[in-house]
Design a protein around this motif. Structure first.
Motif, PDB file in Angstrom:
ATOM      1  N   ASP A  44      41.229  10.134 -12.912  1.00  0.00           N
ATOM      2  CA  ASP A  44      40.071   9.612 -12.185  1.00  0.00           C
ATOM      3  C   ASP A  44      38.827  10.463 -12.412  1.00  0.00           C
ATOM      4  OD1 ASP A  44      41.498   7.471 -11.194  1.00  0.00           O
ATOM      5  OD2 ASP A  44      41.824   8.356  -9.210  1.00  0.00           O
ATOM      6  N   ASP A  45      38.985  11.795 -12.386  1.00  0.00           N
ATOM      7  CA  ASP A  45      37.833  12.664 -12.622  1.00  0.00           C
ATOM      8  C   ASP A  45      37.325  12.537 -14.049  1.00  0.00           C
ATOM      9  OD1 ASP A  45      37.885  13.499  -9.996  1.00  0.00           O
ATOM     10  OD2 ASP A  45      38.866  15.414 -10.426  1.00  0.00           O
ATOM     11  N   ALA A  46      38.219  12.406 -15.017  1.00  0.00           N
ATOM     12  CA  ALA A  46      37.814  12.221 -16.413  1.00  0.00           C
ATOM     13  C   ALA A  46      37.040  10.909 -16.573  1.00  0.00           C
ATOM     14  CB  ALA A  46      39.031  12.244 -17.336  1.00  0.00           C
ATOM     15  N   GLU A  47      37.495   9.852 -15.939  1.00  0.00           N
ATOM     16  CA  GLU A  47      36.798   8.562 -16.013  1.00  0.00           C
ATOM     17  C   GLU A  47      35.407   8.665 -15.389  1.00  0.00           C
ATOM     18  OE1 GLU A  47      37.770   5.669 -17.657  1.00  0.00           O
ATOM     19  OE2 GLU A  47      39.200   7.126 -18.442  1.00  0.00           O
ATOM     20  N   PHE A  48      35.292   9.391 -14.280  1.00  0.00           N
ATOM     21  CA  PHE A  48      33.999   9.571 -13.627  1.00  0.00           C
ATOM     22  C   PHE A  48      33.041  10.329 -14.548  1.00  0.00           C
ATOM     23  CE2 PHE A  48      30.859  11.264 -10.735  1.00  0.00           C
ATOM     24  CZ  PHE A  48      30.668  10.223  -9.841  1.00  0.00           C
ATOM     25  N   VAL A  49      33.522  11.408 -15.160  1.00  0.00           N
ATOM     26  CA  VAL A  49      32.704  12.195 -16.087  1.00  0.00           C
ATOM     27  C   VAL A  49      32.279  11.326 -17.267  1.00  0.00           C
ATOM     28  CG1 VAL A  49      32.794  14.081 -17.779  1.00  0.00           C
ATOM     29  CG2 VAL A  49      33.567  14.465 -15.426  1.00  0.00           C
ATOM     30  N   LYS A  50      33.194  10.546 -17.817  1.00  0.00           N
ATOM     31  CA  LYS A  50      32.866   9.677 -18.948  1.00  0.00           C
ATOM     32  C   LYS A  50      31.786   8.669 -18.579  1.00  0.00           C
ATOM     33  CE  LYS A  50      37.479   9.816 -21.024  1.00  0.00           C
ATOM     34  NZ  LYS A  50      38.690   8.993 -21.276  1.00  0.00           N
TER      35      LYS A  50
END
Length: 182
Positions: A44-50
């Motif tokens: 979820d955090d990776a998707e937010f950063v992306k």
């Protein structure tokens, strides 16, 4: 500094519709604070950063500069922060920095601290997105009405996404006031 960050839904469509700029800044700051350099982000955090961090969509990305400004006040003190921040990402050679001035327009400060924070994300581990750089540049000035931070910091990493923010803290005899650039 960060309290009560709203729970973020990982749906990209929902993220784009429901979050304000302040909520995006808070969530990106929360992610930056939570992970160590070299640590892989949760899905979820990776998707937010992306979705919300600046992307390096070419192997050699030219310098990206953003003009920033912000202001805040209370009954004792007023201040503003303005100028520019930049990030430059190459294949492995990168840099960030800026020329940011915090000015007190009302009241008497005892200390002004101006900061530029940069967090970069890239591939870590077995192909996941992780934090590859986290650095804050700081200038502190005492008993003046302004404080300028003019600095560039070079580093080596493979960067896919990054965030760069400017903020200031103005201390005075009755407390402290924070200013974040938007």
């Amino acid at each position: 500094m960060l309290v009560c960050i709203p729970k973020v839904n990982s749906s990209a469509e929902s993220l784009q519709k429901d979050l304000t700029q302040e909520e995006i800044y808070q969530k990106l700051s929360e992610i930056s604070d939570y992970y160590d350099v070299g640590e892989e982000l949760s899905f979820d955090d990776a998707e937010f950063v992306k979705l919300y961090a600046k992307t390096s969509n070419s192997p050699i990305m030219p310098v990206k500069t953003a003009n920033v400004s912000g202001s805040n006040s209370n009954s004792k003190i007023s201040a503003n922060l303005k100028e520019s921040v930049s990030s430059n990402h190459g294949i492995v050679n990168n840099s960030f920095g800026g020329n940011v001035t915090t000015t007190v327009t009302k009241g008497t400060p005892t200390k002004i601290t101006t900061k530029i924070r940069h967090t970069a994300y890239g591939l870590v581990g077995s192909g996941g997105v992780g934090k590859v750089q986290d650095k804050t540049l700081t200038a502190s000035c005492t008993y003046g009405k302004s404080c300028t931070l003019k600095q560039t910091y070079p580093y080596t990493a493979s960067v896919a996404y990054s965030t760069t923010y400017a903020e200031a803290t103005i201390s005075y005899s009755g407390g402290a006031l924070g200013v974040t650039a938007k």
